[in-house]
Design an enzyme around this catalytic site. Sequence first.
Site, PDB file in Angstrom:
ATOM      1  N   GLY A  32       0.842  -1.199   0.000  1.00 46.92           N
ATOM      2  CA  GLY A  32       0.000   0.000   0.000  1.00 46.92           C
ATOM      3  C   GLY A  32       0.872   1.242   0.000  1.00 46.92           C
ATOM      4  O   GLY A  32       2.092   1.164   0.170  1.00 46.92           O
ATOM      5  N   LEU A  33       0.224   2.374  -0.188  1.00 46.40           N
ATOM      6  CA  LEU A  33       0.937   3.654  -0.247  1.00 46.40           C
ATOM      7  C   LEU A  33       1.646   3.951   1.072  1.00 46.40           C
ATOM      8  O   LEU A  33       1.264   3.423   2.124  1.00 46.40           O
ATOM      9  CB  LEU A  33      -0.064   4.787  -0.507  1.00 46.40           C
ATOM     10  CG  LEU A  33      -0.765   4.818  -1.866  1.00 46.40           C
ATOM     11  CD1 LEU A  33      -1.851   5.897  -1.853  1.00 46.40           C
ATOM     12  CD2 LEU A  33       0.235   5.081  -2.984  1.00 46.40           C
ATOM     13  N   SER A  34       2.629   4.824   1.012  1.00 44.67           N
ATOM     14  CA  SER A  34       3.278   5.305   2.228  1.00 44.67           C
ATOM     15  C   SER A  34       2.207   6.004   3.089  1.00 44.67           C
ATOM     16  O   SER A  34       1.425   6.804   2.580  1.00 44.67           O
ATOM     17  CB  SER A  34       4.383   6.295   1.862  1.00 44.67           C
ATOM     18  OG  SER A  34       4.935   6.842   3.036  1.00 44.67           O
ATOM     19  N   GLY A  35       2.162   5.654   4.345  1.00 44.23           N
ATOM     20  CA  GLY A  35       1.179   6.264   5.248  1.00 44.23           C
ATOM     21  C   GLY A  35      -0.167   5.561   5.262  1.00 44.23           C
ATOM     22  O   GLY A  35      -1.074   5.964   5.998  1.00 44.23           O
ATOM     23  N   ALA A  36      -0.301   4.503   4.465  1.00 42.29           N
ATOM     24  CA  ALA A  36      -1.595   3.798   4.421  1.00 42.29           C
ATOM     25  C   ALA A  36      -1.851   3.048   5.729  1.00 42.29           C
ATOM     26  O   ALA A  36      -3.003   2.830   6.116  1.00 42.29           O
ATOM     27  CB  ALA A  36      -1.634   2.842   3.236  1.00 42.29           C
ATOM     28  N   GLY A  37      -0.772   2.619   6.393  1.00 42.93           N
ATOM     29  CA  GLY A  37      -0.947   1.917   7.671  1.00 42.93           C
ATOM     30  C   GLY A  37      -0.309   0.544   7.719  1.00 42.93           C
ATOM     31  O   GLY A  37      -0.584  -0.242   8.633  1.00 42.93           O
ATOM     32  N   LYS A  38       0.583   0.239   6.793  1.00 46.81           N
ATOM     33  CA  LYS A  38       1.204  -1.097   6.732  1.00 46.81           C
ATOM     34  C   LYS A  38       1.976  -1.413   8.024  1.00 46.81           C
ATOM     35  O   LYS A  38       1.786  -2.467   8.625  1.00 46.81           O
ATOM     36  CB  LYS A  38       2.171  -1.193   5.526  1.00 46.81           C
ATOM     37  CG  LYS A  38       1.504  -0.929   4.194  1.00 46.81           C
ATOM     38  CD  LYS A  38       2.489  -0.984   3.046  1.00 46.81           C
ATOM     39  CE  LYS A  38       3.553   0.088   3.081  1.00 46.81           C
ATOM     40  NZ  LYS A  38       3.039   1.487   3.003  1.00 46.81           N
ATOM     41  N   SER A 106       5.842  -1.906  -2.033  1.00 46.17           N
ATOM     42  CA  SER A 106       5.814  -2.857  -3.157  1.00 46.17           C
ATOM     43  C   SER A 106       4.809  -2.440  -4.231  1.00 46.17           C
ATOM     44  O   SER A 106       3.801  -3.106  -4.419  1.00 46.17           O
ATOM     45  CB  SER A 106       5.562  -4.286  -2.665  1.00 46.17           C
ATOM     46  OG  SER A 106       4.571  -4.378  -1.673  1.00 46.17           O
TER      47      SER A 106
HETATM   48  P1  ADP Z   1       2.941   2.853   6.224  1.00 44.31           P
HETATM   49  O1  ADP Z   1       3.712   1.795   6.962  1.00 44.31           O
HETATM   50  O2  ADP Z   1       1.909   2.265   5.297  1.00 44.31           O
HETATM   51  O3  ADP Z   1       3.789   3.874   5.573  1.00 44.31           O
HETATM   52  P2  ADP Z   1       2.324   3.834   8.856  1.00 44.31           P
HETATM   53  O4  ADP Z   1       1.785   2.643   9.584  1.00 44.31           O
HETATM   54  O5  ADP Z   1       3.747   4.222   9.110  1.00 44.31           O
HETATM   55  O6  ADP Z   1       2.050   3.639   7.294  1.00 44.31           O
HETATM   56  O7  ADP Z   1       1.426   5.108   9.161  1.00 44.31           O
HETATM   57  C1  ADP Z   1       0.030   5.066   9.113  1.00 44.31           C
HETATM   58  C2  ADP Z   1      -0.546   6.207   9.957  1.00 44.31           C
HETATM   59  O8  ADP Z   1      -1.971   6.187   9.841  1.00 44.31           O
HETATM   60  C3  ADP Z   1      -0.210   6.054  11.443  1.00 44.31           C
HETATM   61  O9  ADP Z   1       0.033   7.341  11.976  1.00 44.31           O
HETATM   62  C4  ADP Z   1      -1.522   5.478  12.014  1.00 44.31           C
HETATM   63  O10 ADP Z   1      -1.693   5.809  13.371  1.00 44.31           O
HETATM   64  C5  ADP Z   1      -2.576   6.143  11.128  1.00 44.31           C
HETATM   65  N1  ADP Z   1      -3.828   5.391  11.012  1.00 44.31           N
HETATM   66  C6  ADP Z   1      -5.065   5.922  11.120  1.00 44.31           C
HETATM   67  N2  ADP Z   1      -6.023   4.980  10.980  1.00 44.31           N
HETATM   68  C7  ADP Z   1      -5.388   3.818  10.768  1.00 44.31           C
HETATM   69  C8  ADP Z   1      -5.840   2.486  10.559  1.00 44.31           C
HETATM   70  N3  ADP Z   1      -7.131   2.177  10.508  1.00 44.31           N
HETATM   71  N4  ADP Z   1      -4.905   1.522  10.361  1.00 44.31           N
HETATM   72  C9  ADP Z   1      -3.581   1.836  10.382  1.00 44.31           C
HETATM   73  N5  ADP Z   1      -3.097   3.063  10.571  1.00 44.31           N
HETATM   74  C10 ADP Z   1      -3.978   4.072  10.782  1.00 44.31           C
END
Ligand code: ADP
Length: 200
Positions: A32-38, A106
């Site tokens: 998923g996109l950066s910031g998506a929550g992975k 990815s």
């Molecule tokens: P990634 O690894 O995809 O780049 P991150 O996990 O580092 O993303 O960041 C995701 C951000 O979104 C975090 O600040 C998290 O607290 C927030 N967030 C909000 N809602 C959700 C959710 N339902 N699931 C995961 N993250 C969430």
Amino acid sequence: MTENVFYQAPSVTRTARERLNGHRAIVIWFTGLSGAGKTTLANALEAELHRQGRRTLVLDGDNVRQGLCSDLGFSAKDRHENLRRVGEMARMTMEAGVITLAAFISPFEEDRARVRDIVGPENLFEIYVRCPLAVCETRDVKGLYRKARQGEISHFTGVSAPYEEPTSAHLVLDTSVLSASECVGRMLESLQSRLALPGG
Ligand code: ADP
């Protein structure tokens, strides 16, 4: 390059390790996109699996890029090599009996398909952590979208590099709609049968 290299069969098999652990080992792949929550979801799921007494390991894009893949950048070629190494590493930890959670943007289907080949499709559980770009940009957890928009970072997925949406993920979680704990609940539900040992 590998003509004089011979595969050595292990004396302790993956099946034996899985029996010892009391659960199957698979690779759970978060894309998923950066910031998506992975990372958030991989860590939350790992914490819950660990609480249940299962052996786990999180492989995270940012961490891997500080070590094993510190020589690689973000061009398509380097992303390709990054995921090849991660795929091989995930296979090794899985063979060691560990439930391996891999959180990597990815963005290219070709690379995800290669990971599937390396790990074996029967061993892979793919999760598409879906979140609209606008929401990821608003979160901007690491300030990277702002930098990408200002041209300070090149090849940034969603801004100056493509993200190819997976079409065959085992689970799609929209983190702009579901809370993190709702996502963990859904993952545990879908993974239950995949982690159970045959006949038990
Ligand atoms: P990634 O690894 O995809 O780049 P991150 O996990 O580092 O993303 O960041 C995701 C951000 O979104 C975090 O600040 C998290 O607290 C927030 N967030 C909000 N809602 C959700 C959710 N339902 N699931 C995961 N993250 C969430």
